[in-house]
Design an enzyme around this catalytic site. Sequence first.
Site, PDB file in Angstrom:
ATOM      1  N   HIS A 127       0.829  -1.119  -0.017  1.00 46.77           N
ATOM      2  CA  HIS A 127       0.124   0.087   0.105  1.00 46.77           C
ATOM      3  C   HIS A 127       0.831   1.270   0.056  1.00 46.77           C
ATOM      4  O   HIS A 127       1.140   1.981   0.987  1.00 46.77           O
ATOM      5  CB  HIS A 127      -1.090  -0.281   1.325  1.00 46.77           C
ATOM      6  CG  HIS A 127      -1.859  -1.252   1.206  1.00 46.77           C
ATOM      7  ND1 HIS A 127      -1.626  -2.508   1.742  1.00 46.77           N
ATOM      8  CD2 HIS A 127      -3.112  -1.322   1.111  1.00 46.77           C
ATOM      9  CE1 HIS A 127      -2.458  -3.316   1.623  1.00 46.77           C
ATOM     10  NE2 HIS A 127      -3.521  -2.501   1.254  1.00 46.77           N
ATOM     11  N   SER A 132       7.135   5.771   2.297  1.00 46.55           N
ATOM     12  CA  SER A 132       7.931   4.494   2.498  1.00 46.55           C
ATOM     13  C   SER A 132       8.597   3.855   1.109  1.00 46.55           C
ATOM     14  O   SER A 132       9.756   3.709   1.337  1.00 46.55           O
ATOM     15  CB  SER A 132       6.867   3.445   2.867  1.00 46.55           C
ATOM     16  OG  SER A 132       6.546   3.715   4.034  1.00 46.55           O
ATOM     17  N   GLU A 143      -0.172   0.454  -5.499  1.00 46.81           N
ATOM     18  CA  GLU A 143      -1.289   1.456  -5.169  1.00 46.81           C
ATOM     19  C   GLU A 143      -2.382   1.299  -5.948  1.00 46.81           C
ATOM     20  O   GLU A 143      -2.426   1.316  -7.201  1.00 46.81           O
ATOM     21  CB  GLU A 143      -0.670   2.940  -5.154  1.00 46.81           C
ATOM     22  CG  GLU A 143      -1.690   3.912  -4.639  1.00 46.81           C
ATOM     23  CD  GLU A 143      -2.380   3.561  -3.356  1.00 46.81           C
ATOM     24  OE1 GLU A 143      -3.480   3.722  -3.366  1.00 46.81           O
ATOM     25  OE2 GLU A 143      -1.500   3.269  -2.280  1.00 46.81           O
ATOM     26  N   ASP A 147      -4.363  -3.787  -6.303  1.00 36.45           N
ATOM     27  CA  ASP A 147      -4.467  -4.137  -4.901  1.00 36.45           C
ATOM     28  C   ASP A 147      -3.339  -5.004  -4.169  1.00 36.45           C
ATOM     29  O   ASP A 147      -2.891  -5.921  -4.943  1.00 36.45           O
ATOM     30  CB  ASP A 147      -5.802  -5.191  -4.869  1.00 36.45           C
ATOM     31  CG  ASP A 147      -5.942  -5.589  -3.422  1.00 36.45           C
ATOM     32  OD1 ASP A 147      -6.746  -4.741  -2.734  1.00 36.45           O
ATOM     33  OD2 ASP A 147      -5.469  -6.757  -3.101  1.00 36.45           O
ATOM     34  N   GLY A 148      -2.826  -4.387  -3.351  1.00 34.16           N
ATOM     35  CA  GLY A 148      -1.539  -4.868  -2.687  1.00 34.16           C
ATOM     36  C   GLY A 148      -1.892  -6.188  -2.213  1.00 34.16           C
ATOM     37  O   GLY A 148      -0.663  -7.083  -2.286  1.00 34.16           O
ATOM     38  N   ASP A 179       0.891  -1.908   4.897  1.00 31.26           N
ATOM     39  CA  ASP A 179       0.608  -0.606   5.396  1.00 31.26           C
ATOM     40  C   ASP A 179      -0.751  -0.040   5.086  1.00 31.26           C
ATOM     41  O   ASP A 179      -0.788   0.968   4.373  1.00 31.26           O
ATOM     42  CB  ASP A 179       1.486   0.370   5.244  1.00 31.26           C
ATOM     43  CG  ASP A 179       1.147   1.787   5.967  1.00 31.26           C
ATOM     44  OD1 ASP A 179       0.705   1.974   6.770  1.00 31.26           O
ATOM     45  OD2 ASP A 179       1.876   2.618   5.402  1.00 31.26           O
TER      46      ASP A 179
END
Length: 260
Positions: A41, A73, A91, A116-117, A142
């Site tokens: 994410h 990050s 993302e 989608d992570g 995250d």
Amino acid sequence: MNYRHAFHAGNHADVLKHVVLLAHLDALLRKDGPFFVLDTHAGRGRYLLQGEAAGRAVAAINPVDALLAYPGSPLLAAQAMREQDRLAACELQPEEAAELKALFAHDRRVAVHARDGYDAVRALLPPRVDGVRYARGLVLVDPPYEAQEAEYPKVVAAVREVLQRWPQAGVAIWYPVKQRRSLQPFFRKLAGLPARSVLLAELLVRPDDSPLRLNGSGMALINPPWKLDEAIAPALPFLQRHLGEAGASTRLEWLRRDEG
């Protein structure tokens, strides 16, 4: 409560997350072999600061004597990486993903995935890039916790999938703390995963006496590198002293530890 990155860039939760992330990356950098990072994410990777500057350790991406942007990050990871290391940054939000792609458009070490992570765990692990298999690395989970309590089973399922597909990897999970006691079921699930060790690092900037506000946050570290707890330990009281209010506290505790 929405913990999407843009709403919390540079706050105490971000600082804790990034301190732990960089400590983990430092451990990976001690060996010559390449490593792979999956950020499930990732957000947009860089955030404009408005009003009073929110960070003191971000000078590397800002002009002299000006703090205009705060690194997320994926940008911190990319700055730490060497030529042989790789980052996959995921993302799902279209605008955020577009900004992330623009940020890394000229960095061949970084692959941006508008997806989608959680699904990316299944698609991208175990990591293999340009014919190179990566034995070492880190998965950073995250999520924004928009689903609130329903998010935790998704996190646990994703981590279980990581451990099945890439058992050598470390996993770092960011989680919000409103009231610590509400997290006990989540911690029990983490402790029950097929992992060698599980370490918690938390920073509460105020007492956890309200379920309506972000009182702190934590990082759950699955299979952390050797002596990562010793690297993190000195930072926690420093963060408490400089970021905390009355009643602030920290926690560094093993939920599970393989002494072998």
